[in-house]
Motif scaffolding. Structure first.
Motif, PDB file in Angstrom:
ATOM      1  N   LEU A  48       1.012  -1.301   0.027  1.00  0.00           N
ATOM      2  CA  LEU A  48      -0.116  -0.056  -0.025  1.00  0.00           C
ATOM      3  C   LEU A  48       0.925   1.273  -0.011  1.00  0.00           C
ATOM      4  N   GLY A  49       0.488   2.070  -0.800  1.00  0.00           N
ATOM      5  CA  GLY A  49       1.371   3.489  -1.133  1.00  0.00           C
ATOM      6  C   GLY A  49       2.383   3.413  -1.821  1.00  0.00           C
ATOM      7  N   ASN A  50       2.966   2.456  -2.371  1.00  0.00           N
ATOM      8  CA  ASN A  50       3.936   2.389  -3.240  1.00  0.00           C
ATOM      9  C   ASN A  50       3.452   2.761  -4.755  1.00  0.00           C
ATOM     10  N   LYS A  51       4.359   3.632  -5.428  1.00  0.00           N
ATOM     11  CA  LYS A  51       3.863   4.369  -6.620  1.00  0.00           C
ATOM     12  C   LYS A  51       4.883   4.228  -7.831  1.00  0.00           C
ATOM     13  N   PHE A  52       4.442   4.827  -8.873  1.00  0.00           N
ATOM     14  CA  PHE A  52       5.107   4.817 -10.220  1.00  0.00           C
ATOM     15  C   PHE A  52       5.967   6.048  -9.739  1.00  0.00           C
ATOM     16  N   LEU A  53       7.444   5.928  -9.941  1.00  0.00           N
ATOM     17  CA  LEU A  53       8.356   6.777  -9.783  1.00  0.00           C
ATOM     18  C   LEU A  53       8.803   7.656 -10.977  1.00  0.00           C
ATOM     19  N   LEU A  54       8.613   8.988 -10.448  1.00  0.00           N
ATOM     20  CA  LEU A  54       8.872   9.807 -11.552  1.00  0.00           C
ATOM     21  C   LEU A  54      10.273   9.918 -11.822  1.00  0.00           C
ATOM     22  N   SER A  55      11.244   9.654 -11.000  1.00  0.00           N
ATOM     23  CA  SER A  55      12.626   9.870 -11.275  1.00  0.00           C
ATOM     24  C   SER A  55      13.052   8.824 -12.160  1.00  0.00           C
ATOM     25  N   THR A  56      12.640   7.755 -12.333  1.00  0.00           N
ATOM     26  CA  THR A  56      12.796   6.561 -12.975  1.00  0.00           C
ATOM     27  C   THR A  56      11.938   6.098 -14.090  1.00  0.00           C
ATOM     28  N   TYR A  57      10.938   6.696 -13.934  1.00  0.00           N
ATOM     29  CA  TYR A  57       9.697   6.589 -14.917  1.00  0.00           C
ATOM     30  C   TYR A  57       9.246   5.001 -14.913  1.00  0.00           C
ATOM     31  N   SER A  58       9.223   4.303 -13.714  1.00  0.00           N
ATOM     32  CA  SER A  58       9.053   2.955 -13.682  1.00  0.00           C
ATOM     33  C   SER A  58       8.350   2.336 -12.405  1.00  0.00           C
ATOM     34  N   THR A  59       7.885   1.192 -12.117  1.00  0.00           N
ATOM     35  CA  THR A  59       7.529   0.800 -10.911  1.00  0.00           C
ATOM     36  C   THR A  59       8.423  -0.376 -10.668  1.00  0.00           C
ATOM     37  N   LYS A  60       8.336  -0.942  -9.622  1.00  0.00           N
ATOM     38  CA  LYS A  60       8.997  -2.087  -9.322  1.00  0.00           C
ATOM     39  C   LYS A  60       8.367  -3.137  -9.607  1.00  0.00           C
ATOM     40  N   TYR A  61       7.092  -3.304 -10.009  1.00  0.00           N
ATOM     41  CA  TYR A  61       6.245  -4.479 -10.247  1.00  0.00           C
ATOM     42  C   TYR A  61       6.509  -4.743 -11.742  1.00  0.00           C
ATOM     43  N   ALA A  62       6.553  -3.608 -12.670  1.00  0.00           N
ATOM     44  CA  ALA A  62       6.707  -3.729 -14.055  1.00  0.00           C
ATOM     45  C   ALA A  62       8.295  -4.225 -14.271  1.00  0.00           C
ATOM     46  N   LEU A  63       9.240  -3.638 -13.589  1.00  0.00           N
ATOM     47  CA  LEU A  63      10.268  -4.103 -13.581  1.00  0.00           C
ATOM     48  C   LEU A  63      10.609  -5.613 -13.268  1.00  0.00           C
ATOM     49  N   TRP A  64      10.032  -5.804 -12.127  1.00  0.00           N
ATOM     50  CA  TRP A  64      10.226  -7.427 -11.520  1.00  0.00           C
ATOM     51  C   TRP A  64       9.760  -8.255 -12.730  1.00  0.00           C
ATOM     52  N   TYR A  65       8.515  -7.997 -13.179  1.00  0.00           N
ATOM     53  CA  TYR A  65       7.785  -8.887 -14.099  1.00  0.00           C
ATOM     54  C   TYR A  65       8.688  -8.988 -15.707  1.00  0.00           C
ATOM     55  N   LYS A  66       9.378  -7.683 -15.949  1.00  0.00           N
ATOM     56  CA  LYS A  66      10.233  -7.806 -17.221  1.00  0.00           C
ATOM     57  C   LYS A  66      11.210  -8.561 -16.934  1.00  0.00           C
ATOM     58  N   ALA A  67      12.203  -8.455 -15.533  1.00  0.00           N
ATOM     59  CA  ALA A  67      13.329  -9.456 -15.388  1.00  0.00           C
ATOM     60  C   ALA A  67      12.806 -10.901 -15.443  1.00  0.00           C
ATOM     61  N   ASN A  68      11.775 -11.233 -14.799  1.00  0.00           N
ATOM     62  CA  ASN A  68      11.487 -12.726 -14.715  1.00  0.00           C
ATOM     63  C   ASN A  68      10.621 -13.209 -15.975  1.00  0.00           C
ATOM     64  N   TYR A  69      10.165 -12.593 -16.679  1.00  0.00           N
ATOM     65  CA  TYR A  69       9.555 -12.821 -17.897  1.00  0.00           C
ATOM     66  C   TYR A  69      10.086 -12.016 -18.919  1.00  0.00           C
ATOM     67  N   PRO A  70      11.253 -12.339 -19.367  1.00  0.00           N
ATOM     68  CA  PRO A  70      11.919 -11.321 -20.400  1.00  0.00           C
ATOM     69  C   PRO A  70      11.233 -11.294 -21.622  1.00  0.00           C
ATOM     70  N   ASN A  71      10.512 -12.266 -21.996  1.00  0.00           N
ATOM     71  CA  ASN A  71       9.777 -12.381 -23.385  1.00  0.00           C
ATOM     72  C   ASN A  71       8.504 -12.342 -23.317  1.00  0.00           C
ATOM     73  N   SER A  72       7.926 -11.564 -22.192  1.00  0.00           N
ATOM     74  CA  SER A  72       6.702 -11.207 -22.209  1.00  0.00           C
ATOM     75  C   SER A  72       6.170  -9.879 -23.012  1.00  0.00           C
ATOM     76  N   GLY A  73       7.388  -9.074 -23.287  1.00  0.00           N
ATOM     77  CA  GLY A  73       6.809  -7.777 -23.604  1.00  0.00           C
ATOM     78  C   GLY A  73       6.969  -6.688 -22.620  1.00  0.00           C
ATOM     79  N   ALA A  74       6.829  -6.893 -21.417  1.00  0.00           N
ATOM     80  CA  ALA A  74       6.762  -5.918 -20.216  1.00  0.00           C
ATOM     81  C   ALA A  74       7.959  -4.989 -20.485  1.00  0.00           C
ATOM     82  N   SER A  75       7.584  -3.750 -20.079  1.00  0.00           N
ATOM     83  CA  SER A  75       8.409  -2.634 -20.158  1.00  0.00           C
ATOM     84  C   SER A  75       8.120  -1.756 -18.708  1.00  0.00           C
ATOM     85  N   ALA A  76       9.406  -1.000 -18.387  1.00  0.00           N
ATOM     86  CA  ALA A  76       9.346  -0.310 -17.115  1.00  0.00           C
ATOM     87  C   ALA A  76       8.262   0.447 -16.734  1.00  0.00           C
ATOM     88  N   SER A  77       7.559   1.322 -17.972  1.00  0.00           N
ATOM     89  CA  SER A  77       6.704   2.168 -17.678  1.00  0.00           C
ATOM     90  C   SER A  77       5.046   1.578 -18.310  1.00  0.00           C
TER      91      SER A  77
END
Length: 401
Positions: A201-230
């Motif tokens: 609760l309260g975690n946000k999309f970061l303006l400084s990196t233009y990303s979320t940890k959830y999107a980055l985690w998904y991209k790292a764990n499922y590299p062929n999924s087409g996920a991106s940081a934003s």
């Protein structure tokens, strides 16, 4: 010590502790086995009677013949020998003080073992923490750091650190004040899907990196999924929550809400979990369900006859703002927030996965009661968002829920 010890050294010291614990445990077991053998022998001795003792030592008659010349002296000598054997004072090898002392030693060994386990756990949590930081910051801090202090000094110099720190502080305050969190966050301490999602609760999309940890985690764990940081990350948040709670094998990870609902239906048809169409008005959504709406998804916390109470990623903040970059685009923004939704909000359906859930000590009454101020705030989120949109604070709504 903190300024000089590397993460590898922490692991090295902990391995030494494990070796010591193993040695102490083996030594303790050897002592206890030896004492058990002595106790068994004493028990056998105590069970003998005089006759058995006499019969036992008759085998030594030849010995007395060689040592005693007259028959009279032989008899006296033998009787004296029997009496000597039988009058030995037999005592237990352990008294109460000795037992207490050995028990205290074992307690200390167990404490040392527990400390080692906690170090292992802390090391694992530290590794996860570092991984998430590096992933979201887009840097490799640990390889550039010889010591823990170097790592944190570099971390604080990163431009995103201040934003991450501020978001974390705001999130802690939000948890303290959010009535849904306080009411439905269980206290069992065991991994649970809803608990793990609520803790975000309260975690946000970061303006400084233009990303979320959830999107980055998904991209790292499922590299062929087409996920991106934003990414628009509501589905990635749900998938991450299943991963964090140890239930990732219970769903098919999804980026698209449509794809996720199709996979959920297929799982239910194959006997894994159960599917409930939104049109089924008899179904009462429950803790741990995933809801699917056109363009949005999240996790059900509870429900009553009018509302479903949810935890969602990539949604609106309580004041109606949608976390945007430069005030001009909604792409990929949002926050993790609890929501109170009308029953007709969900227009695809619900999936109930086969997972364990913590329910002890949680109020599950249909009479879901919250303060009037809290209800007013939650029910005003959408209207506040719409007002801000008209004022130019938001341009579109399609990318979030």
């Amino acid at each position: 010590m903190g300024n000089q010890v590397s993460i590898e050294k922490i692991r090295e010291y902990n391995n030494q502790i494990k070796d010591i614990v193993s040695h102490l445990d083996n030594s303790y077991l050897n002592v206890m086995n030896d004492l058990k053998a002595v106790e068994d022998s004493i028990t056998n001795l105590k069970g003998w009677d005089g006759k058995e003792a006499s019969e036992m030592y008759k085998v030594n008659d030849d010995f007395f013949h060689t040592e005693v010349l007259s028959g009279r002296n032989y008899v006296q000598k033998k009787s004296s020998y029997y009496r000597y054997i039988w009058n030995i004072s037999i005592q237990n090898s352990l008294d109460n003080n000795s037992i207490a002392y050995l028990d205290s030693i074992k307690e200390q060994i167990d404490i040392l073992s527990t400390i080692s386990e906690r170090i292992d756990s802390s090391e694992e949590e530290l590794a996860k923490f570092i991984y998430e930081l590096e992933t979201q910051l887009g840097v490799d801090l640990i390889s550039q750091s010889d010591h823990v202090t170097d790592f944190f000094n570099q971390l604080k110099e990163n431009p995103a650190w201040d934003e991450m720190k501020r978001v974390s502080e705001e999130a802690q305050i939000k948890k303290q004040n959010d009535e849904i969190y306080q009411k439905y966050r269980s206290k069992s301490g065991q991994a649970d899907l809803v608990d793990c999602a609520l803790d975000e609760l309260g975690n946000k999309f970061l303006l400084s990196t233009y990303s979320t940890k959830y999107a980055l985690w998904y991209k790292a764990n499922y590299p062929n999924s087409g996920a991106s940081a934003s990414d628009n990350w509501c589905a990635e948040f749900v998938t991450y929550s299943f991963h964090k709670s140890g239930n990732i094998s219970k769903i098919t990870p999804y980026l698209s809400v449509s794809d996720g609902s199709i996979e959920a239906k297929n799982s239910a048809n194959n006997g894994t979990g159960s599917w409930h169409d939104a049109s089924d008005e008899s179904y009462q959504p429950k803790r741990g369900d995933i809801f699917y709406k056109n363009g949005h998804t999240g996790i059900v916390i509870a429900s009553d006859e009018d509302y479903i109470y949810t935890i969602e990623g990539n949604t609106i903040q309580d004041d109606g703002t949608y976390y945007v970059k430069d005030g001009s685009s909604n792409s990929g923004g949002g926050v993790v927030n609890t929501r109170i939704r009308d029953k007709d909000y969900v227009n695809i359906g619900y999936y109930s996965p086969d997972i364990p859930l913590n329910t002890s000590g949680i109020e599950q009454s249909l009479d879901t009661s919250f303060s009037s101020d809290y209800l007013s705030t939650k029910n005003s989120i959408q209207s506040n968002f719409d007002i801000l949109s008209v004022q130019g604070g938001h341009t579109t709504k399609h990318s979030m829920g």
